[in-house]
Design a protein around this motif. Structure first.
Motif, PDB file in Angstrom:
ATOM      1  N   VAL A  68      -5.658   8.291   0.496  1.00  0.00           N
ATOM      2  CA  VAL A  68      -4.276   8.761   0.544  1.00  0.00           C
ATOM      3  C   VAL A  68      -3.404   7.550   0.884  1.00  0.00           C
ATOM      4  O   VAL A  68      -2.875   7.405   1.982  1.00  0.00           O
ATOM      5  N   PHE A  69      -3.319   6.663  -0.086  1.00  0.00           N
ATOM      6  CA  PHE A  69      -2.536   5.431  -0.032  1.00  0.00           C
ATOM      7  C   PHE A  69      -1.661   5.420  -1.280  1.00  0.00           C
ATOM      8  O   PHE A  69      -2.048   5.975  -2.306  1.00  0.00           O
ATOM      9  N   PHE A  70      -0.515   4.744  -1.215  1.00  0.00           N
ATOM     10  CA  PHE A  70       0.358   4.689  -2.385  1.00  0.00           C
ATOM     11  C   PHE A  70      -0.021   3.592  -3.358  1.00  0.00           C
ATOM     12  O   PHE A  70       0.387   3.624  -4.502  1.00  0.00           O
ATOM     13  N   GLY A  71      -0.785   2.631  -2.941  1.00  0.00           N
ATOM     14  CA  GLY A  71      -1.144   1.559  -3.849  1.00  0.00           C
ATOM     15  C   GLY A  71      -2.467   0.931  -3.482  1.00  0.00           C
ATOM     16  O   GLY A  71      -3.049   1.218  -2.441  1.00  0.00           O
ATOM     17  N   GLN A  72      -2.926   0.062  -4.354  1.00  0.00           N
ATOM     18  CA  GLN A  72      -4.207  -0.617  -4.186  1.00  0.00           C
ATOM     19  C   GLN A  72      -4.001  -1.970  -3.496  1.00  0.00           C
ATOM     20  O   GLN A  72      -4.194  -3.014  -4.095  1.00  0.00           O
ATOM     21  N   GLY A  73      -3.607  -1.942  -2.237  1.00  0.00           N
ATOM     22  CA  GLY A  73      -3.413  -3.182  -1.490  1.00  0.00           C
ATOM     23  C   GLY A  73      -4.731  -3.734  -0.974  1.00  0.00           C
ATOM     24  O   GLY A  73      -5.820  -3.298  -1.360  1.00  0.00           O
ATOM     25  N   GLY A  74      -4.625  -4.690  -0.079  1.00  0.00           N
ATOM     26  CA  GLY A  74      -5.802  -5.363   0.460  1.00  0.00           C
ATOM     27  C   GLY A  74      -6.798  -4.430   1.130  1.00  0.00           C
ATOM     28  O   GLY A  74      -8.006  -4.618   1.013  1.00  0.00           O
ATOM     29  N   HIS A  75      -6.299  -3.424   1.829  1.00  0.00           N
ATOM     30  CA  HIS A  75      -7.220  -2.498   2.499  1.00  0.00           C
ATOM     31  C   HIS A  75      -8.113  -1.793   1.479  1.00  0.00           C
ATOM     32  O   HIS A  75      -9.311  -1.641   1.702  1.00  0.00           O
ATOM     33  N   LEU A  76      -7.523  -1.326   0.382  1.00  0.00           N
ATOM     34  CA  LEU A  76      -8.334  -0.616  -0.609  1.00  0.00           C
ATOM     35  C   LEU A  76      -9.157  -1.560  -1.474  1.00  0.00           C
ATOM     36  O   LEU A  76     -10.233  -1.196  -1.939  1.00  0.00           O
ATOM     37  N   ARG A  77      -8.658  -2.753  -1.692  1.00  0.00           N
ATOM     38  CA  ARG A  77      -9.404  -3.708  -2.522  1.00  0.00           C
ATOM     39  C   ARG A  77     -10.513  -4.413  -1.755  1.00  0.00           C
ATOM     40  O   ARG A  77     -11.538  -4.764  -2.331  1.00  0.00           O
ATOM     41  N   ASN A  78     -10.308  -4.626  -0.458  1.00  0.00           N
ATOM     42  CA  ASN A  78     -11.260  -5.422   0.324  1.00  0.00           C
ATOM     43  C   ASN A  78     -12.021  -4.607   1.372  1.00  0.00           C
ATOM     44  O   ASN A  78     -13.248  -4.630   1.404  1.00  0.00           O
ATOM     45  N   ASP A  79     -11.297  -3.914   2.236  1.00  0.00           N
ATOM     46  CA  ASP A  79     -11.931  -3.218   3.358  1.00  0.00           C
ATOM     47  C   ASP A  79     -12.660  -1.945   2.929  1.00  0.00           C
ATOM     48  O   ASP A  79     -13.796  -1.699   3.346  1.00  0.00           O
ATOM     49  N   PHE A  80     -12.008  -1.131   2.120  1.00  0.00           N
ATOM     50  CA  PHE A  80     -12.582   0.156   1.736  1.00  0.00           C
ATOM     51  C   PHE A  80     -13.920   0.021   1.005  1.00  0.00           C
ATOM     52  O   PHE A  80     -14.872   0.744   1.337  1.00  0.00           O
ATOM     53  N   PRO A  81     -14.053  -0.887   0.020  1.00  0.00           N
ATOM     54  CA  PRO A  81     -15.357  -1.008  -0.652  1.00  0.00           C
ATOM     55  C   PRO A  81     -16.496  -1.352   0.311  1.00  0.00           C
ATOM     56  O   PRO A  81     -17.622  -0.863   0.151  1.00  0.00           O
ATOM     57  N   LEU A  82     -16.209  -2.155   1.327  1.00  0.00           N
ATOM     58  CA  LEU A  82     -17.238  -2.501   2.314  1.00  0.00           C
ATOM     59  C   LEU A  82     -17.633  -1.276   3.139  1.00  0.00           C
ATOM     60  O   LEU A  82     -18.825  -1.038   3.379  1.00  0.00           O
ATOM     61  N   LEU A  83     -16.640  -0.502   3.568  1.00  0.00           N
ATOM     62  CA  LEU A  83     -16.928   0.717   4.331  1.00  0.00           C
ATOM     63  C   LEU A  83     -17.715   1.716   3.491  1.00  0.00           C
ATOM     64  O   LEU A  83     -18.655   2.358   3.982  1.00  0.00           O
ATOM     65  N   LEU A  84     -17.331   1.845   2.237  1.00  0.00           N
ATOM     66  CA  LEU A  84     -18.015   2.764   1.335  1.00  0.00           C
ATOM     67  C   LEU A  84     -19.468   2.338   1.134  1.00  0.00           C
ATOM     68  O   LEU A  84     -20.383   3.176   1.181  1.00  0.00           O
ATOM     69  N   SER A 100      -9.156   6.720  -7.224  1.00  0.00           N
ATOM     70  CA  SER A 100      -8.147   5.681  -7.002  1.00  0.00           C
ATOM     71  C   SER A 100      -7.177   6.196  -5.934  1.00  0.00           C
ATOM     72  O   SER A 100      -7.232   7.353  -5.522  1.00  0.00           O
ATOM     73  N   ALA A 101      -6.274   5.344  -5.501  1.00  0.00           N
ATOM     74  CA  ALA A 101      -5.256   5.744  -4.519  1.00  0.00           C
ATOM     75  C   ALA A 101      -4.395   6.863  -5.101  1.00  0.00           C
ATOM     76  O   ALA A 101      -4.105   6.871  -6.305  1.00  0.00           O
ATOM     77  N   VAL A 102      -3.976   7.785  -4.251  1.00  0.00           N
ATOM     78  CA  VAL A 102      -3.159   8.896  -4.752  1.00  0.00           C
ATOM     79  C   VAL A 102      -1.879   8.399  -5.409  1.00  0.00           C
ATOM     80  O   VAL A 102      -1.366   9.023  -6.342  1.00  0.00           O
ATOM     81  N   GLY A 103      -1.357   7.265  -4.959  1.00  0.00           N
ATOM     82  CA  GLY A 103      -0.131   6.716  -5.528  1.00  0.00           C
ATOM     83  C   GLY A 103      -0.297   6.186  -6.939  1.00  0.00           C
ATOM     84  O   GLY A 103       0.688   5.897  -7.613  1.00  0.00           O
ATOM     85  N   ASP A 104      -1.540   6.094  -7.420  1.00  0.00           N
ATOM     86  CA  ASP A 104      -1.783   5.679  -8.797  1.00  0.00           C
ATOM     87  C   ASP A 104      -1.657   6.846  -9.777  1.00  0.00           C
ATOM     88  O   ASP A 104      -1.685   6.649 -10.980  1.00  0.00           O
ATOM     89  N   ASP A 105      -1.552   8.050  -9.247  1.00  0.00           N
ATOM     90  CA  ASP A 105      -1.517   9.246 -10.082  1.00  0.00           C
ATOM     91  C   ASP A 105      -0.081   9.609 -10.459  1.00  0.00           C
ATOM     92  O   ASP A 105       0.788   9.735  -9.589  1.00  0.00           O
ATOM     93  N   ASP A 106       0.176   9.785 -11.751  1.00  0.00           N
ATOM     94  CA  ASP A 106       1.528  10.094 -12.222  1.00  0.00           C
ATOM     95  C   ASP A 106       2.053  11.415 -11.655  1.00  0.00           C
ATOM     96  O   ASP A 106       3.251  11.543 -11.397  1.00  0.00           O
ATOM     97  N   ALA A 107       1.183  12.397 -11.443  1.00  0.00           N
ATOM     98  CA  ALA A 107       1.636  13.680 -10.894  1.00  0.00           C
ATOM     99  C   ALA A 107       2.129  13.521  -9.456  1.00  0.00           C
ATOM    100  O   ALA A 107       3.093  14.173  -9.046  1.00  0.00           O
ATOM    101  N   VAL A 108       1.477  12.652  -8.703  1.00  0.00           N
ATOM    102  CA  VAL A 108       1.917  12.391  -7.328  1.00  0.00           C
ATOM    103  C   VAL A 108       3.278  11.699  -7.348  1.00  0.00           C
ATOM    104  O   VAL A 108       4.192  12.071  -6.599  1.00  0.00           O
ATOM    105  N   LEU A 109       3.416  10.713  -8.197  1.00  0.00           N
ATOM    106  CA  LEU A 109       4.704  10.017  -8.306  1.00  0.00           C
ATOM    107  C   LEU A 109       5.801  10.971  -8.755  1.00  0.00           C
ATOM    108  O   LEU A 109       6.925  10.927  -8.231  1.00  0.00           O
ATOM    109  N   GLN A 110       5.483  11.862  -9.691  1.00  0.00           N
ATOM    110  CA  GLN A 110       6.476  12.836 -10.148  1.00  0.00           C
ATOM    111  C   GLN A 110       6.868  13.776  -9.017  1.00  0.00           C
ATOM    112  O   GLN A 110       8.041  14.154  -8.904  1.00  0.00           O
ATOM    113  N   ALA A 111       5.930  14.151  -8.174  1.00  0.00           N
ATOM    114  CA  ALA A 111       6.247  15.020  -7.017  1.00  0.00           C
ATOM    115  C   ALA A 111       7.245  14.326  -6.095  1.00  0.00           C
ATOM    116  O   ALA A 111       8.149  14.968  -5.549  1.00  0.00           O
TER     117      ALA A 111
END
Length: 120
Positions: A68-84, A100-111
Motif C-alpha cells: 500500500v504505497f503510491f510508487g515504487q521507491g527505494g523501499h519497494l525496490r530495495n528493502d521489500f524484496p529482501l524482506l520477501l 505492484s504498489a497500489v499507486g501503480d493501478d489506474d483504478a486507484v489513481l482514478q479513485a
C-alpha cells in the motif's frame, strides 16, 4: 488457504495506521472467507515476517502481499524484496507473491481523481 497482507511503510505516530486498520476491516467485511493481516516496513508492528507467521498459524499457505504505497521507491525496490526473500526462506512451504504498489493501478489513481472532484 489464501490470505492477503496489506503492507505499508509505518510511522511514529500511531494515528497514521488508522486508515490501514479501516482498510483491513473493509477487506474482512467484503471478503470474510479470506484472511487479512496488516504488516509494516518499519516503526510499526507487525513486521512482514510476523504477519506471515500469524497467517500461517491460522492455516494460510497462499499469501498475496499488497504494498500500500503510491510508487515504487527505494523501499519497494530495495528493502521489500529482501524482506520477501527472508520470508520465503523461513516459510518454504508457503506460496508468497506480491503485487505492484497500489499507486501503480489506474483504478486507484482514478479513485483519487474522483475524490478530488467531489471536493470541488
Amino acid at each position: 488457504m489464501k490470505a492477503i497482507i496489506l503492507f505499508g511503510h509505518g510511522a511514529r505516530d500511531p494515528r497514521w495506521r488508522e486508515p490501514f486498520d479501516r482498510l483491513a476491516s473493509l477487506w474482512q467485511m467484503q471478503h470474510p472467507d479470506i484472511l487479512v493481516e496488516l504488516a509494516f516496513l518499519e516503526m510499526m508492528q507487525p513486521s512482514l515476517e510476523q504477519a506471515v507467521a500469524s497467517l500461517v498459524a491460522k492455516g494460510a499457505n497462499e499469501l498475496t502481499i499488497v504494498p500500500v504505497f503510491f510508487g515504487q521507491g527505494g523501499h519497494l525496490r530495495n528493502d521489500f524484496p529482501l524482506l520477501l526473500e527472508e520470508c520465503r526462506v523461513k516459510f518454504p512451504n508457503v506460496q508468497l507473491r506480491a503485487t505492484s504498489a497500489v499507486g501503480d493501478d489506474d483504478a486507484v489513481l482514478q479513485a483519487i481523481v474522483d475524490f478530488g472532484a467531489r471536493a470541488l
